[in-house]
Design a protein around this motif. Structure first.
Motif, PDB file in Angstrom:
ATOM      1  N   GLY A 180       4.708  -1.615   6.002  1.00  0.00           N
ATOM      2  CA  GLY A 180       4.285  -2.343   7.210  1.00  0.00           C
ATOM      3  C   GLY A 180       3.022  -3.147   6.966  1.00  0.00           C
ATOM      4  N   HIS A 181       2.113  -3.129   7.948  1.00  0.00           N
ATOM      5  CA  HIS A 181       0.867  -3.904   7.851  1.00  0.00           C
ATOM      6  C   HIS A 181      -0.222  -3.174   7.065  1.00  0.00           C
ATOM      7  N   GLY A 182      -0.052  -1.872   6.844  1.00  0.00           N
ATOM      8  CA  GLY A 182      -1.023  -1.117   6.064  1.00  0.00           C
ATOM      9  C   GLY A 182      -2.289  -0.730   6.797  1.00  0.00           C
ATOM     10  N   ARG A 183      -2.385  -1.084   8.083  1.00  0.00           N
ATOM     11  CA  ARG A 183      -3.606  -0.771   8.836  1.00  0.00           C
ATOM     12  C   ARG A 183      -3.527   0.639   9.426  1.00  0.00           C
ATOM     13  N   TYR A 184      -3.491   1.615   8.523  1.00  0.00           N
ATOM     14  CA  TYR A 184      -3.430   3.022   8.913  1.00  0.00           C
ATOM     15  C   TYR A 184      -4.750   3.659   8.526  1.00  0.00           C
ATOM     16  N   MET A 185      -5.517   4.015   9.540  1.00  0.00           N
ATOM     17  CA  MET A 185      -6.886   4.468   9.305  1.00  0.00           C
ATOM     18  C   MET A 185      -6.911   5.811   8.559  1.00  0.00           C
ATOM     19  N   GLY A 232      -9.439  -3.303 -12.022  1.00  0.00           N
ATOM     20  CA  GLY A 232      -9.231  -4.618 -12.611  1.00  0.00           C
ATOM     21  C   GLY A 232      -7.774  -5.019 -12.669  1.00  0.00           C
ATOM     22  N   SER A 233      -6.964  -4.427 -11.813  1.00  0.00           N
ATOM     23  CA  SER A 233      -5.519  -4.705 -11.822  1.00  0.00           C
ATOM     24  C   SER A 233      -5.233  -6.104 -11.275  1.00  0.00           C
ATOM     25  N   ARG A 234      -4.201  -6.738 -11.832  1.00  0.00           N
ATOM     26  CA  ARG A 234      -3.728  -8.028 -11.333  1.00  0.00           C
ATOM     27  C   ARG A 234      -2.427  -7.885 -10.545  1.00  0.00           C
ATOM     28  N   THR A 235      -2.005  -6.661 -10.299  1.00  0.00           N
ATOM     29  CA  THR A 235      -0.767  -6.407  -9.567  1.00  0.00           C
ATOM     30  C   THR A 235      -0.895  -6.891  -8.128  1.00  0.00           C
ATOM     31  N   PRO A 236      -0.001  -7.756  -7.670  1.00  0.00           N
ATOM     32  CA  PRO A 236      -0.077  -8.213  -6.276  1.00  0.00           C
ATOM     33  C   PRO A 236       0.280  -7.093  -5.304  1.00  0.00           C
ATOM     34  N   ILE A 237      -0.415  -7.068  -4.173  1.00  0.00           N
ATOM     35  CA  ILE A 237      -0.149  -6.102  -3.106  1.00  0.00           C
ATOM     36  C   ILE A 237       0.763  -6.787  -2.086  1.00  0.00           C
ATOM     37  N   VAL A 238       1.912  -6.177  -1.810  1.00  0.00           N
ATOM     38  CA  VAL A 238       2.936  -6.820  -0.988  1.00  0.00           C
ATOM     39  C   VAL A 238       3.310  -5.913   0.188  1.00  0.00           C
ATOM     40  N   ASP A 239       3.237  -6.456   1.405  1.00  0.00           N
ATOM     41  CA  ASP A 239       3.696  -5.727   2.589  1.00  0.00           C
ATOM     42  C   ASP A 239       5.223  -5.757   2.641  1.00  0.00           C
ATOM     43  N   ILE A 240       5.821  -4.591   2.869  1.00  0.00           N
ATOM     44  CA  ILE A 240       7.267  -4.558   3.078  1.00  0.00           C
ATOM     45  C   ILE A 240       7.546  -3.798   4.363  1.00  0.00           C
ATOM     46  N   PRO A 241       8.653  -4.086   5.034  1.00  0.00           N
ATOM     47  CA  PRO A 241       8.952  -3.412   6.307  1.00  0.00           C
ATOM     48  C   PRO A 241       8.982  -1.890   6.147  1.00  0.00           C
ATOM     49  N   LEU A 244      12.297  -0.321   5.204  1.00  0.00           N
ATOM     50  CA  LEU A 244      12.694  -0.512   3.817  1.00  0.00           C
ATOM     51  C   LEU A 244      11.912   0.444   2.903  1.00  0.00           C
ATOM     52  N   PHE A 245      10.625   0.594   3.197  1.00  0.00           N
ATOM     53  CA  PHE A 245       9.794   1.521   2.424  1.00  0.00           C
ATOM     54  C   PHE A 245      10.367   2.934   2.540  1.00  0.00           C
ATOM     55  N   TYR A 246      10.736   3.302   3.759  1.00  0.00           N
ATOM     56  CA  TYR A 246      11.319   4.627   4.014  1.00  0.00           C
ATOM     57  C   TYR A 246      12.612   4.805   3.219  1.00  0.00           C
ATOM     58  N   ALA A 247      13.468   3.780   3.232  1.00  0.00           N
ATOM     59  CA  ALA A 247      14.745   3.846   2.516  1.00  0.00           C
ATOM     60  C   ALA A 247      14.526   3.978   1.011  1.00  0.00           C
ATOM     61  N   LEU A 248      13.532   3.268   0.485  1.00  0.00           N
ATOM     62  CA  LEU A 248      13.252   3.342  -0.940  1.00  0.00           C
ATOM     63  C   LEU A 248      12.785   4.746  -1.347  1.00  0.00           C
ATOM     64  N   LEU A 249      12.003   5.387  -0.467  1.00  0.00           N
ATOM     65  CA  LEU A 249      11.572   6.753  -0.758  1.00  0.00           C
ATOM     66  C   LEU A 249      12.758   7.713  -0.751  1.00  0.00           C
TER      67      LEU A 249
END
Length: 289
Positions: A180-185, A232-241, A244-249
């Motif tokens: 999702g948006h990742g704004r989980y405190m 120092g990672s160059r890996t892009p951070i990508v929001d996914i629904p 979909l994240f749940y299904a991948l887990l």
């Protein structure tokens, strides 16, 4: 300072390995670590050859109980945090706790610290939360003076499962997914501070239940950005629904019997909990890092 024995059931994890270092700094040397994580035990043996480090499955009674003879303090650290098999939560959170408490009562251990979790105050409803609540009730009904500490998400030395795992994962994948948006405190707590609180508890024989929350509020996505910058990672951070994240887990769990992150933990991540911040620096005399 007493030279009595201090026993650490489940002491080969994040808290235990930090705690051994701090206990030695405070002059304690009569230490016993009991755990069933062989790799972590081997690390402890190499770093601290002068202490007793022993393999033990606390969910089964055995000779490990002999280490409680004459023990002055027990720091209960054993816990099953994640997984897809409820039996592991039953054995490692409930059966193990029952056996440790029985060993203490049979041998007259006068005091213990039980490391619980902030999840007992969470709105989450999962195996970890349920068994940690039951653990606390077992501690309360033991009849032995004790302190119950409920830490939030911890970070620090020897962090293999939490932020440490995330940093390793970031180095291995082409993109880093955020649900999702990742704004989980989150309220991350430095493990070194938590260990100082544990030591203060048994040195001052503090009793009661205490919520030990990190004093800063940080969104999950910002923690990931900090990890990216620190490594120092160059890996892009990508929001996914989220779905979909749940299904991948779910798919991951089919191929990995002990996945590092589960759908139950994902649900807890997005539960929007905000945990009480007490004056633990004043209560325990610990300067926050």
């Amino acid at each position: 300072m007493s030279t009595g024995r201090i026993v650490l059931p489940g002491g080969a994890g994040l808290v235990g390995e930090n705690l051994v270092v701090q206990l030695k700094r405070h002059g304690y040397s009569n230490l016993v670590v009991l755990d069933k994580h062989r790799e972590n035990l081997e690390i402890l043996r190499k770093m601290h050859p002068e202490i007793v480090v022993e393999y033990a499955d606390l969910a089964d009674r055995g000779d490990w109980e002999l280490h409680f003879d004459g023990a002055e303090v027990v720091i209960m650290l054993q816990a099953q945090i994640g997984g897809t098999d409820f039996e592991q939560f039953q054995r490692n959170n409930l059966d193990a706790t029952h056996h440790v408490l029985e060993a203490m009562k049979e041998r007259g251990v006068p005091y213990f610290v039980h490391v619980s979790s902030s999840v007992v105050e969470s709105v989450a409803n999962d195996w970890y939360t349920d068994t940690k609540k039951k653990q606390e009730r077992m501690a309360a009904e033991s009849g032995i003076p004790n302190a119950v500490l409920r830490p939030t998400l911890m970070f620090g030395w020897f962090d293999r499962k939490h932020l440490g795992w995330l940093s390793r994962f970031m180095r291995k994948v082409p993109v880093f997914p955020i649900p999702g948006h990742g704004r989980y405190m989150r309220q991350p707590l430095y493990a070194g501070d938590f260990c100082s609180i544990i030591i203060s508890c048994f040195e001052n024989r503090i009793t009661g239940n205490f919520n030990i929350s990190g004093r800063e509020q940080v969104d999950y996505v910002d923690i990931i950005r900090e990890i990216k910058q620190a490594t120092g990672s160059r890996t892009p951070i990508v929001d996914i629904p989220y779905w979909l994240f749940y299904a991948l887990l779910r798919i991951w769990a089919v191929f990995d019997r002990d996945p590092p992150f589960t759908t139950q933990q994902l649900s807890a991540l997005v539960a929007r909990d905000e945990f009480e911040v007490i004056d633990w620096p004043g209560i325990f005399g610990v300067s926050p890092t």
